[in-house]
Design a protein around this motif. Structure first.
Motif, PDB file in Angstrom:
ATOM      1  N   ASN A 206       0.744  -1.174   0.099  1.00  0.00           N
ATOM      2  CA  ASN A 206      -0.099  -0.131  -0.067  1.00  0.00           C
ATOM      3  C   ASN A 206       0.973   1.365   0.065  1.00  0.00           C
ATOM      4  N   PHE A 207       2.159   1.204  -0.151  1.00  0.00           N
ATOM      5  CA  PHE A 207       3.032   2.453   0.093  1.00  0.00           C
ATOM      6  C   PHE A 207       3.968   2.375  -0.854  1.00  0.00           C
ATOM      7  N   LEU A 208       4.392   3.633  -1.336  1.00  0.00           N
ATOM      8  CA  LEU A 208       5.538   4.116  -2.041  1.00  0.00           C
ATOM      9  C   LEU A 208       6.213   5.148  -1.814  1.00  0.00           C
ATOM     10  N   VAL A 209       7.711   5.346  -1.529  1.00  0.00           N
ATOM     11  CA  VAL A 209       8.043   6.218  -0.946  1.00  0.00           C
ATOM     12  C   VAL A 209       9.293   7.003  -1.508  1.00  0.00           C
ATOM     13  N   ASN A 210       9.266   8.318  -1.354  1.00  0.00           N
ATOM     14  CA  ASN A 210      10.652   8.763  -1.949  1.00  0.00           C
ATOM     15  C   ASN A 210      11.773   8.339  -1.265  1.00  0.00           C
ATOM     16  N   ILE A 211      12.826   7.747  -2.088  1.00  0.00           N
ATOM     17  CA  ILE A 211      13.898   7.594  -1.288  1.00  0.00           C
ATOM     18  C   ILE A 211      14.630   8.618  -0.654  1.00  0.00           C
ATOM     19  N   ASN A 212      14.566   9.740  -1.343  1.00  0.00           N
ATOM     20  CA  ASN A 212      15.474  11.071  -0.977  1.00  0.00           C
ATOM     21  C   ASN A 212      14.890  11.720   0.205  1.00  0.00           C
ATOM     22  N   GLU A 213      13.486  11.497   0.603  1.00  0.00           N
ATOM     23  CA  GLU A 213      12.768  11.937   1.895  1.00  0.00           C
ATOM     24  C   GLU A 213      12.783  10.931   3.072  1.00  0.00           C
ATOM     25  N   ILE A 214      13.416   9.815   3.152  1.00  0.00           N
ATOM     26  CA  ILE A 214      13.448   8.883   4.066  1.00  0.00           C
ATOM     27  C   ILE A 214      14.288   9.366   5.457  1.00  0.00           C
ATOM     28  N   ILE A 215      13.914   9.694   6.477  1.00  0.00           N
ATOM     29  CA  ILE A 215      14.559  10.211   7.490  1.00  0.00           C
ATOM     30  C   ILE A 215      15.236   8.917   8.438  1.00  0.00           C
TER      31      ILE A 215
END
Length: 249
Positions: A206-215
């Protein structure tokens, strides 16, 4: 959200400043006003506008048609085109019609008619290359740096770098960006084909994330922190995440 960029070709001396001012008041970004065919083509490829506005007179209509033919003939980088003129005769319209502009606007114009023509041009062009029911009008030339999405009655330019998370629910994808969220009727698989693969990572069904915004990635709790959200990592995607980052210890 990025501003929609417009390139103006005008063979008139007095019109560009008024036209530029009107466009800027409406929130658009004017790349430049040019009156030379070669210069217009050069800037077109160098600046990658989202729309081209051809402000032409009857006497020099062929210059505008040449530019329109060049743009529409290059399918890899074609963009919507608007013809703007003060000439109301049918002959001029017939000459322009064969290059299939996305809109045709007569002068004198007001800001509302100009805005409607631009939105209509973007919408018409976008729906020719995408599903009109999806809510996404992808970047008009398949440019991974931004998407065009529909929200209410507007088409909004969303830089992909500003997208933090994509959440999937049923037949819908919700884009959470730095400037707001957008609900699209499109599958995650289709959306992933439009986004730059180097920047986006699937962490869950259910989720796709922007790698550059991972903290933070917490592999002990199987979670990822993106912005102010903590999202779950599915077991099947855990290995992909672990292999994606160079970890120093």
């Amino acid at each position: 959200m990025g501003k929609i960029k417009i390139l103006i070709f005008s063979d008139l001396l007095t019109s560009p400043s008024l036209l530029e001012s009107s466009l800027e008041k409406l929130g658009y970004s004017v790349i430049k006003s040019v009156n030379d065919y070669r210069e217009a083509v050069r800037i077109y490829y160098a600046a990658d506008p989202d729309l081209v506005l051809l402000d032409i007179s009857k006497e020099r209509i062929q210059n505008g048609i040449r530019i329109a033919e060049h743009i529409s003939g290059d399918h890899r980088s074609a963009k919507p085109i608007i013809f703007l003129t003060s000439q109301k005769d049918r002959e001029l319209f017939e000459k322009v019609k064969h290059v299939c502009p996305s809109a045709y606007l007569l002068k004198p114009f007001d800001q509302l008619s100009l805005q409607h023509s631009i939105e209509l041009a973007l919408h018409r062009f976008a729906t020719e290359i995408s599903s009109p029911s999806s809510g996404i009008c992808n970047s008009l030339n398949n440019n991974p740096e931004h998407l065009f999405v529909k929200k209410d009655k507007k088409i909004i330019k969303v830089p992909t770098q500003n997208i933090l998370v994509v959440e999937v629910e049923s037949k819908y994808c919700t884009l959470f960006s730095k400037k707001g969220k957008f609900i699209l009727r499109i599958s995650l698989k289709e959306l992933m084909e439009l986004l730059p693969s180097k920047d986006f990572l699937r962490i869950h069904r259910n989720f796709l994330v922007n790698i550059n915004e991972i903290i933070e990635v917490d592999l002990s709790n199987n979670t990822v922190c993106v912005g102010d959200r903590v999202l779950p990592i599915s077991r099947i995607y855990r290995k992909n995440i672990a292999n994606k980052f160079l970890v120093l210890s």
